[in-house]
Structures are given as structure tokens and as C-alpha cells.
Design an enzyme around this catalytic site. Structure first.
Site, PDB file in Angstrom:
ATOM      1  N   ASN B 248      49.996   4.717  38.665  1.00  0.00           N
ATOM      2  CA  ASN B 248      48.597   4.429  38.386  1.00  0.00           C
ATOM      3  C   ASN B 248      48.149   3.093  38.964  1.00  0.00           C
ATOM      4  OD1 ASN B 248      46.713   6.169  36.893  1.00  0.00           O
ATOM      5  ND2 ASN B 248      48.465   6.444  35.527  1.00  0.00           N
ATOM      6  N   ASN B 273      52.305  14.017  30.875  1.00  0.00           N
ATOM      7  CA  ASN B 273      50.847  14.160  30.929  1.00  0.00           C
ATOM      8  C   ASN B 273      50.373  15.591  30.660  1.00  0.00           C
ATOM      9  OD1 ASN B 273      51.097  15.678  33.275  1.00  0.00           O
ATOM     10  ND2 ASN B 273      50.912  13.900  34.605  1.00  0.00           N
ATOM     11  N   CYS B 336      47.477   5.345  26.655  1.00  0.00           N
ATOM     12  CA  CYS B 336      48.122   6.149  27.703  1.00  0.00           C
ATOM     13  C   CYS B 336      47.296   5.904  28.946  1.00  0.00           C
ATOM     14  CB  CYS B 336      48.190   7.608  27.291  1.00  0.00           C
ATOM     15  SG  CYS B 336      46.662   8.284  26.616  1.00  0.00           S
ATOM     16  N   ARG B 342      47.572  11.563  24.656  1.00  0.00           N
ATOM     17  CA  ARG B 342      48.816  11.070  24.047  1.00  0.00           C
ATOM     18  C   ARG B 342      48.539  10.029  22.985  1.00  0.00           C
ATOM     19  NH1 ARG B 342      51.511  10.768  29.987  1.00  0.00           N
ATOM     20  NH2 ARG B 342      49.342  10.515  30.547  1.00  0.00           N
ATOM     21  N   LYS B 378      39.024  15.290  24.372  1.00  0.00           N
ATOM     22  CA  LYS B 378      38.082  16.189  25.060  1.00  0.00           C
ATOM     23  C   LYS B 378      38.344  17.650  24.688  1.00  0.00           C
ATOM     24  CE  LYS B 378      38.659  14.724  29.348  1.00  0.00           C
ATOM     25  NZ  LYS B 378      38.221  14.751  30.768  1.00  0.00           N
ATOM     26  N   ARG B 382      39.866  20.457  27.065  1.00  0.00           N
ATOM     27  CA  ARG B 382      41.252  20.829  26.782  1.00  0.00           C
ATOM     28  C   ARG B 382      41.366  22.259  26.254  1.00  0.00           C
ATOM     29  NH1 ARG B 382      41.664  17.199  29.595  1.00  0.00           N
ATOM     30  NH2 ARG B 382      42.340  15.067  29.137  1.00  0.00           N
TER      31      ARG B 382
END
Lengths: 549, 550
Positions: B248, B273, B336, B342, B378, B382
Site C-alpha cells: 500500500n 483482504n 486496516c 477487518r 459497506k 459487500r
């Protein structure tokens, strides 16, 4: 031989005992002929009384003069003893090794054990074949009790009395016995009252490579068929294994000679494979690594759950043939003393509600395991921690208990006994103060005079206080056939045996107590309601103006 | 066949059992909201909400008809065989249209009417009050305050309006920090452990790249640390695997550099993830959906799916959090990447381990409302509520429910609710029948006017509370063991059959201890009242009693 010769150091002070999930105990270690005892001589601390015969193997370690003995038991428990003094430790270790591997059966603890309880009913007489036959007689007159084996000469591993078709005489039985492995001619295992179908068991037929046949054997099993009906032979071996058996004089029933029978082969594993499986499973369960992948792959590699599934599947098949197809069944593998008994006994659990009671289950273990000649002494000589080369050891009976537990889990209200009864049988099959599981057959037990010289496990179990402990509080008699699911998702690892010493069971025990409490409270209330209702009914007869709420 | 009442029906349809050769004949009805199969022999019906359908597949024509396989988000799999191909095609294309709603207004929640008036509906929505929840935790207090910085969703549009921050964190610090955090999700309080004055805070990853730093963010963490006198440092838990966090950095994101933050202890905990989780569940479902599955393939599949490994990773992380807070008395900041998957799992599961309140039925609703709904998990993306990006779909919330189930297995007396409660919540997260889980964040829910136009699941579940009680629950147990310390040795994690095979009846135990005990409890309750009534009749009236002192 005197036990004293084997005990060089009978007691050591300052020994520290470590057990998983329990506080350590310091105290005096004493060795007797049959027990390892650790006593702290303080109130409220639990003492350790361990039968030498429960010890599977030991390991010793030294740090300076402090010795440590790791004791691994047949019930899968592992304990640690810290013993000050190298010599003491070595002496204790060698004594334990010698005392836990005594060769002679007559030196085993059951011959020395004197019960501290009153024997109300002698368990040695509780499950005689003649009594079981009386039950059968009340349902059918097509069978008779033969004493052809009264001196154990026809079949050394059968009891003196066996149930056979009424029209088959003892001569025919003798001839059929010569055609079956170890003389184990087909005998009655179970009569299905609902439709009169039967399950029989035997050893493999000795057809050999040149396809020997035996008219008497054919006549014997055909006598169990209804006119025009076909039966099923469940061979617990794969067709390949059965074929190979021919080279060693064994074999299977050919279509040509047994046209009324349909043969089905299943793949139940033999004893040494099962022993290997148990060792791997227990090793996996004791692995304290935190890797999920490692656990699942070890569990898979042990194949234990596969064996459970295959045995249950085969038992369901046998039960299905009888109950759904309305056909009679003959079950055998090679000897007819291991996988055969797993199948016949489990099929009865499925089909017969009586086998799901405490007493009925004892009867089942007697009939289908002890009297049927499962060689307990050989199979249960060592358990999962043994270092010695396995000879005849195999967890055949433990697998059966595991399968019963699976069904119990799926039908938690249909069994009169709880899981603790199954655990108890597992423990006593491997090490016990009772004589029940000594010897390999009725003949051996008779020769050892076990009924006269030892106490039966059933004498102890069938006392009110013990029965209460083993009773399933949820039990409600269920007269139906119970079909378990054998999908892998429905089968579980038997935690009560395999994880018993690896986790704290406090939370689960407390929840169980809560459950018992709810059930008892309910009973109490119902009793009160009933007694008040009766009281009211009486009042009503005296005063018709009162109304029952 | 089109009916006046607005449904289509097809006769002579066979419903095949997924794991056996059994099948039943019946009629299939397609209504505006449901697909319903009615068995002709028994009139038993199977009813499937359109929103529950994840996929419909038409297989090639066979001699007996045209097979239609429907996979549902509640793990129901149904296999129909429709006699005429045309009928099958009609159903198929109608379903395809229905199961891909494009606007929220098409969802069932907007048409579902449980015959309640506006006042009842409003009361339902008022059942859960997060302000009251923070008060229960002891916040605001001398160290923590309510900030109005996000009153208009200006600082962070995926956060709720009401946020709790250290009293020493000024608005410029907050705003500065939010600019340094992915999606503006700056560190805020989510749970306060009163006994040790330790805080559980949550946020998203810092936009640190390889070297960027932000003084406001550093002071906000400093403020969090200072708010707790029991510990000189605050833990920063990055719930991602280290590799992911490193990767990241190249995108200008990353993790906290311990050199820049004066008193933090940084820790990776390695939860995978959403994409890994999605694939893992797919693999698991594939394995367990196999017919005549053997034990070895099952165990190998269970392992290679990684599902239980992921479940264990979440529980392990929650235990780490719990220990830091309850044993060390340290505050912990959890994040996260975006801080809504997470982070939600770990914060909520940690709070559940620490605080017995969350193990009650009401408390569990509050917990979900707080850490999942209000903090912007979300749900719409999701759970695939609208026709969206399939790569956004992931069973993060299902995993949370499963973690809770695994805990209930280890602590049968610690939870007020039974497994049925978890299953029912899971059912309705996907049903879109209630407004609670619609949309991705609070701002969106306000725009949709869900409180005015839909009903609350919590009120419905409360009204059915009896159905979800755990008969073994003991409040006394929680008094003795307020903090749960589960074992995470691998064998403690089991396959959750009642979730993933909920609708495969052949898989289930034929008798259930839970059901038996609940029935007994009912019987006892009835007996108690009968007893009372009987006693009042049988007990002699007071004036009959010669010993009574008048």
C-alpha cells in the site's frame, strides 16, 4: 512371581505431579502391585490412583538429580511426575515398565480386586445367551438354540450356545463350520421384529482358489430366506481384498453357489491400519501448534474420520437392507471378529430401540462383542502411545464407540445413556478392575474362571448411583428406526475422548449441569401440577362447584 | 401463465434434493417479491425472496425437463426441473431481471408492510440509541468528548455524525488527521473500557507512503495515549498482513512509522483482504456442495479453502485487542486499509469478549449498530444489494457472525442468544426486508429516509425474543467471567453446519438439544402458571384456617 520383586523403591517423598488444566500436587508416590498412587496427605486435594495396566508407555528425563517421568495412559491422558533423586526415579520407571506389561492374565488386577460395593446383581449372569433367546422365542419360532459348540470345539471363538435356523441340525452346523474361517459358521445376530428379517454374521467362506463349495453352508444361510426372497451378503472387504483372500484359503460366496444372495463389498479397514490411524489422530490432537492448516491436514492424514464414516455407512446399508428392502443380511469380513461386529452392532443401534437403553446397550456389547469373540485382550493390549511394535492391537471397539457417539449426537434424545457411558466402556476395555474385557473369547474367559474369580463391570454399572451418572437426562424412548447422516459435514471429532485432556471442560460441564437443572425443575413442576390436579379432582367430587383451571 | 394478481405460475416442476436422489413435484409461483414452490402432495412450500438469490443458472435440457439451479446468499441451493423449456426460460429471464435491482427503491424494504402505524415504526427505530450506548460505557467523561466536527458529514462522509474523541484533540487536529487518513477516516473512539480507562479506537490507514508524515495525526494519537493514565503507550494494530501494508505504501498509503509517533507500539495481525475472503468462501461452498463427498476430500477442501484459518485469524486478533485493553490497560487503535471491514470485525469481536453487555440480545444489536452500521461497513457493496461491482462483494459480516458462533460453542453459558439469532440476523442482512442494513453508510441511509420509509429489524427481532433465547445463558456466569478468554487452538474451530447447510435438511441432527430444552422451558413456564392457578383453588380460603390470626 511376587510383585515385590518388581518394586525396588515402593515409595518416594516430595514427588510433584503435573496434569493438564489441574493444579500441581506435591506428595508421596507409592507403587503397589497394580497401582501408582500419589497422595498429598492433605484434605481437598485429589489423589492420583492409576492402574499400571492403564499405562501405555513412559518417558524419562533428567535435569541434574531431578528426574521426570512422563506417563502416557491408554485412556490418552498424559501426566508428568517430577521425582527427586536419580536412583529413585530410575527404579520407579523400571517398576512401572515391568508392572504395566505383565504377560500373564492371571496377574492382572481384576483377579486381586475386591469390590467395595454390594453386588446386587451379578453381571456375569446378566446377559446369558439363553436369556436373549427367550426374547427371540417370544417373537418367532423359526430359530433354535444350538449347543453344538458346548465344549468350544466347533468354533473356539463362539459361545457354547448360538441361535440358528430351526431346520438346521447340529451336523449341518459342524460341516458348515469347517467351511468358514475359524469355524465361525453363520449365526443369528439380530431379528427385526417389524418384518421378521434377520441379520447373521460369520467368518469368510473357505472357497480357496479352486472354488470349494459347501452344501451345508448354502443350506444354512438359505434357510433364513423367505420363499422367493433374496438376501444380501455384506462383505466388509473390497472385492480385490476378498479375491486375494482366496490364495490363503479364504474367499467369498460366488453367485453360482449362492444364487439367492446379492453380494455387496465395502471397504472397511483392517486392524493394523486402524491402529496406525489412532496413533496419528492422537498425535494430531496433542499437537499444540496454532496452525489451522497443519491441524486439518493431520486430521485428514490420520484417516480416523474416514473410518468412522465408512463403518457408519456400512451399518446403514445393512440396516437399510433389513428395514427398507425387507431382506435378510449376512455380514462377514475375513475372521468375522472385527469389522463384522462393528457393522452388526451399529445396525442394531439404528434398528432396535432396545439397544439404545443402558441395559440394552450392555446386552449388545455382550452379545455382539464379548460373546461374539472380539479378541479384546489382543486388540486393547496397547493404545495410541505404545512404543512397542504393534502385534494384534487395534482400536476396533473404540471406533464402534465413536460411531455410537456420532449417532447419539444426531439423536440426543433417543439414547437412555449419555456420552459418559461410552467413555467408561472405552476406559474399561483398555484397563479395568473388572474382569469383563479380559480374555479373547468366551472359551478363554471360562478357562480363566473369570465369572468366579473376578467382578463383572455390569455388576458395578447396574447400581442405582452409577446408573444415574450414566443416564441421559434428555432421553425419551423413541421406538423408530434412526437413520444417521453420514455426510462428512455431519460427523464430528469425538472431543470427549480425543480432546478430553487437551482442553478445560469447565464451561461445557457447567452448561451440562444447567441443562440437568432445567430438566429436573420441569419434572418437579409437572409432578406438583399432577398431584394438585389429583387433589382437586378429589375436592371436586366433594364440592362440584370447584372448577379445574 | 400470467395471473391477474401479478404472479406467474408454472406447474409440474420438480424440486431435487441437493444431496440425495429424492425429489418432490409441485408448482412454482413467481411473485413480485418471492419465488415460491408449493409441493402438490403436501402443500408444503419453499419460499425464496428475490434478494436472497445470488445467481440463477439454466442447465442444458435433459429428458425430464429443463434444470434451473438457484444459489442463495443464505446458502440455500435449489435445483428445479421445469418440464417445458419455454416456462423455464421465462422464469429464468424474469429472475435475472428481478435479482439485479438498480435502485434502492426497488428493494423489498420499501414495499414491506408489517401492518404497523408510523408511531410503531418510529418506536422500532428508537430501540437502539448509540448516544445512550456511549453513556453506558461512561463517555463523555473527563478524557473523552462528543465532537460535532462531522455533524454535516463534511470531514468524513462514511462516518456517523456523532463521534467521540479525546478532549485534548482540537478541531484543527481532527481535520488535519482526517486528511492524512484514507477516506478521511481519522481515529475515533468505538469502545471505552471503563475499568482501566482504556480506549478502543478505529480509523483507516495513514497516507504515509514511504515517508510522509502528519503532525496533526501524530498529535491525535498522542491525545489518545494521554487520555489513558494507565499506560504510557498506545497499541496500533494494523489488522492486515505486513506484505499488504507494505504494498500500500507504493500507492501513497501504508502504516504508521514508529519513529514519527512518540508512544505507539505497532503490530500487524495478518487478516486477509476482502478478495481472499470471497474466494475462500467460494471454495468452501464448492467443497461442501459436492455430492457423495468423502471425508478426505472434505477435510482437504476445508483446509485448502482456508476458511477456518481466516476465522481463527479474526478471533486471534480480537484476543490480542482484548488482552491489551483488559490485562495491560492500554488503549488500542485498530485499522486496516479503509477501516470498515477487518477493523469492524476486530473491534466488535474484541468488545464482545470484553463486555458481557454485548453478549445479551439487545447489546449485540447495539454492537452491530455501532461498529458495523454506523461506522460504515459497506453492507450494500459487500452483500451485493444493488447490481454492482462483484469484486466488492465479500462475506466479512458473515465471518463476524461465525466468529461469534465459534465463541458460543466454547462458552455455552455466556450468551443470551442462541445460534438461531445469528442465523436470523444473517438472513435479514441479505433479505433487504428491513432498512437497517441498506446502503453503505449513515449519510446514504439518511438520504434514503430509511427511518421514515422502512422498518427496523431490531424491533422485529425483539418482538420475537423468545425464539432466540439461549436456555443455558447465565448472567451470573458473566459476572464471574466478564472477559472471555477463548482458546484458539485449531481444533476449537468447527465447521458451522447450521449456517452453510441451513437448508439441507438431510445434513442435520434429527433431534436438537436446544429445541428440546426450549420446549422444556416453555412447559415449565406453563406449569408454573397452572400451579399458581391450582394452588389458589385448592388452598383452603383464609377464613377456614383455624390457626390464622384474625
Amino acid at each position: 512371581m511376587e510383585f515385590a520383586e518388581l518394586i525396588k523403591t515402593p515409595r518416594v517423598d516430595g514427588v510433584v505431579l503435573h496434569r493438564p488444566f489441574m493444579p500441581t500436587v506435591e506428595g508421596t508416590l507409592c507403587l503397589t502391585g497394580h497401582h501408582l498412587i500419589l497422595s498429598s496427605r492433605q484434605d481437598n486435594t485429589e489423589e492420583l490412583w492409576l492402574l499400571h495396566s492403564n499405562i501405555d508407555s513412559i518417558e524419562k528425563r533428567f535435569v541434574g538429580s531431578l528426574g521426570t517421568i512422563i506417563v502416557k495412559c491408554k485412556d490418552l491422558r498424559v501426566i508428568q511426575l517430577d521425582i527427586p533423586g536419580m536412583e529413585e526415579c530410575l527404579n520407579i520407571a523400571s517398576s512401572i515398565e515391568a508392572l504395566s506389561t505383565l504377560d500373564s492374565v492371571s496377574l492382572m488386577y481384576p483377579f486381586f480386586y475386591r469390590p467395595m460395593f454390594e453386588v446386587i446383581e451379578d453381571g456375569w449372569n446378566s446377559f446369558l445367551p439363553e436369556d436373549a433367546f427367550k426374547d427371540l422365542e417370544s417373537m418367532t419360532d423359526e430359530w433354535r438354540l444350538s449347543d453344538v459348540n458346548k465344549d468350544f470345539s466347533v468354533c473356539p471363538s463362539y459361545p457354547p450356545l448360538v441361535a440358528v435356523p430351526k431346520d438346521i441340525d447340529d451336523d449341518t452346523l459342524r460341516k458348515a463350520a469347517t467351511f468358514r474361517h475359524s469355524g465361525r459358521f453363520p449365526v443369528l445376530s439380530y431379528y427385526h421384529k417389524k418384518n421378521g428379517m434377520v441379520m447373521m454374521r460369520s467368518g469368510q467362506p473357505l472357497t480357496g482358489t479352486n472354488g470349494r463349495r459347501c452344501k451345508e453352508d448354502e443350506k444354512l444361510i438359505n434357510a433364513t430366506l423367505r420363499p422367493g426372497k433374496r438376501g444380501y451378503i455384506i462383505d466388509t472387504r473390497t472385492i480385490n481384498v476378498a479375491q486375494q483372500a482366496k490364495a490363503r484359503g479364504g474367499g467369498f460366496e460366488s453367485e453360482a453357489n449362492y444364487p439367492q444372495w446379492r453380494r455387496i463389498h465395502k471397504a472397511l479397514e483392517r486392524s493394523n491400519v486402524l491402529q496406525e490411524s489412532l496413533i496419528k489422530l492422537v498425535e494430531a490432537c496433542n499437537d499444540q501448534s496454532h496452525s489451522m492448516d497443519r491441524w486439518l491436514s493431520k486430521l485428514e492424514a490420520s484417516s480416523w474420520q474416514t473410518h468412522v464414516k465408512e463403518i457408519l455407512t456400512t451399518a446403514c446399508l445393512a440396516a437399510q437392507c433389513i428395514d427398507r428392502e425387507g431382506a435378510s443380511v449376512l455380514v462377514h469380513g475375513t475372521e468375522g471378529t472385527d469389522s463384522t461386529l462393528q457393522v452388526t452392532s451399529l445396525a442394531q443401534i439404528i434398528l432396535d430401540p432396545a439397544c439404545r437403553t443402558i441395559r440394552g446397550f450392555q446386552g449388545l456389547v455382550e452379545r455382539e462383542w464379548l460373546q461374539a469373540g472380539h479378541p479384546f485382550q489382543q486388540r486393547c493390549a496397547q493404545s495410541a502411545y505404545s512404543n512397542s511394535k504393534p502385534r494384534q492391537e487395534s482400536p476396533v471397539f473404540l471406533l464402534f464407540l465413536d460411531c455410537v457417539w456420532q449417532i447419539l449426537r444426531q439423536f440426543p434424545c433417543s439414547f437412555e445413556f449419555s456420552e459418559s457411558f461410552l467413555v467408561l466402556l472405552f476406559e474399561h476395555a483398555y484397563a479395568s478392575q473388572f474382569g469383563t474385557f479380559l480374555g479373547n473369547s468366551t472359551a478363554e474367559r471360562t478357562r480363566l474362571s473369570l465369572p468366579e474369580k473376578t467382578v463383572s463391570l455390569w455388576s458395578w454399572v447396574n447400581r442405582p448411583q452409577e446408573l444415574e451418572r450414566l443416564t441421559n437426562p434428555l432421553y425419551e424412548a423413541n421406538s423408530l428406526v434412526i437413520w444417521p447422516s453420514v455426510a462428512p459435514q455431519s460427523l464430528l471429532l469425538w472431543e470427549g475422548v480425543f480432546l478430553r485432556w487437551n482442553r478445560s471442560s469447565r464451561c461445557l460441564d457447567e452448561a451440562y449441569e444447567e441443562m440437568v437443572h432445567i430438566i429436573e425443575y420441569n419434572k418437579e413442576l409437572q409432578n406438583k401440577v399432577n398431584s394438585l390436579r389429583r387433589q382437586l379432582a378429589q375436592l371436586e367430587t366433594e364440592d362440584p362447584l370447584l372448577q379445574t383451571p | 401463465e400470467e395471473h391477474g394478481q401479478g404472479y406467474t405460475s408454472v406447474e409440474q416442476v420438480r424440486l431435487l434434493d441437493r444431496f440425495s436422489n429424492k425429489s418432490t413435484n409441485g408448482t412454482l409461483y413467481l411473485t413480485a417479491t418471492h419465488l415460491i414452490f408449493v409441493e402438490s402432495s403436501s402443500n408444503n412450500s419453499t419460499s425464496i425472496l428475490h434478494h436472497h438469490i445470488a445467481s440463477v443458472e439454466k442447465l442444458s435440457l435433459t429428458t425430464t425437463g429443463c434444470p434451473l439451479v438457484i444459489q442463495c446468499r443464505n446458502f440455500r441451493v435449489v435445483h428445479f426441473v421445469v418440464q417445458r423449456e419455454r416456462d423455464c426460460h421465462d422464469i429464468y429471464s424474469s429472475l435475472l431481471r428481478l435479482l439485479r435491482p438498480v435502485s434502492y427503491e426497488e428493494l423489498y424494504a420499501f414495499s414491506y408492510n408489517p401492518k404497523q402505524n408510523d408511531q410503531q415504526r418510529e418506536e422500532g427505530w428508537q430501540l437502539i440509541d448509540l448516544g445512550a450506548e456511549f453513556e453506558r460505557m461512561g463517555v463523555p467523561c473527563d478524557q473523552w468528548q462528543l465532537t460535532d466536527v462531522n455533524r454535516d458529514y463534511k470531514v468524513c462522509e462514511t462516518y456517523p455524525r456523532d463521534l467521540y474523541v479525546p478532549i485534548t484533540a482540537s478541531k484543527p487536529i481532527i481535520v488535519g488527521s482526517s486528511k492524512f487518513r484514507s477516506k478521511g477516516r481519522f481515529p475515533v473512539l468505538t469502545y471505552f473500557y471503563q475499568e482501566k480507562k482504556a480506549a478502543v479506537c478505529r480509523c483507516s490507514q495513514p497516507l504515509s507512503g514511504f515517508s510522509a508524515r502528519c503532525l496533526e495525526d501524530e498529535s491525535l494519537l498522542q491525545a489518545i495515549s494521554k487520555a489513558n493514565h494507565n499506560s504510557r503507550f498506545v497499541y496500533v494494530m494494523d489488522t492486515r498482513p505486513k506484505l499488504n501494508a507494505l504494498a500500500n505504501r507504493a500507492a501513497g498509503k501504508g502504516y504508521e512509522n514508529e519513529d514519527n509517533y512518540s508512544n505507539i507500539r505497532f503490530q500487524f495481525v495478518g487478516i486477509e483482504n476482502i478478495h481472499v475472503m470471497r474466494t475462500s468462501l467460494q471454495k468452501l461452498l464448492e467443497v461442501i456442495g459436492t455430492r457423495s463427498l468423502n471425508m478426505s476430500d472434505y477435510l482437504v477442501g476445508l483446509e485448502s479453502s482456508g476458511w477456518l484459518r481466516h476465522i481463527k485469524a479474526v478471533v486471534d486478533a480480537a484476543i490480542f485487542l482484548t488482552k491489551a485493553v483488559t490485562v495491560e490497560g492500554a488503549s488500542v487503535l485498530v485499522h486496516c486499509s479503509d477501516g470498515w471491514d477487518r477493523t469492524a470485525q476486530v473491534c466488535s469481536l474484541g468488545a464482545l469478549l470484553m463486555d458481557p453487555y454485548y453478549r445479551t440480545m439487545k447489546g449485540f444489536m447495539v454492537l452491530i449498530e455501532k461498529d458495523w452500521i454506523s461506522f460504515g461497513h459497506k453492507f450494500a457493496d459487500r452483500c451485493d444489494q444493488l447490481d454492482g461491482d462483484p469484486k466488492e462483494v465479500s462475506p466479512i459480516f458473515t465471518q463476524f457472525l461465525e466468529c461469534v458462533w465459534q465463541l458460543t460453542e466454547q462458552f455455552p453459558q455466556a450468551f443470551e442468544f442462541s445460534e438461531w439469532f445469528l442465523l436470523q440476523i444473517h438472513e435479514h442482512v441479505h433479505s433487504c426486508q428491513y432498512g437497517n442494513f441498506l446502503g453503505n453508510n449513515q449519510r446514504q441511509r439518511e438520504e434514503l429516509q430509511l427511518r421514515e420509509r422502512t422498518h427496523s429489524l431490531w424491533a422485529f427481532l425483539m418482538s420475537e425474543k423468545q425464539n432466540y433465547l439461549n436456555p443455558f445463558y447465565s448472567p451470573a456466569y458473566s459476572e464471574v467471567h466478564p472477559v472471555l478468554a477463548p482458546s484458539t487452538l485449531p481444533y476449537n474451530f468447527k465447521f458451522w453446519r447450521n449456517m452453510y447447510h441451513q437448508f439441507d435438511r438431510s445434513m442435520h441432527p434429527r433431534q436438537s438439544i436446544l429445541k428440546a430444552i426450549l420446549t422444556l422451558r416453555d412447559n415449565s413456564r406453563n406449569a408454573e402458571s397452572t400451579l399458581q392457578a391450582l394452588e389458589s383453588v385448592t388452598a383452603p380460603p383464609a377464613w377456614c384456617d383455624p390457626h390464622r390470626d384474625l
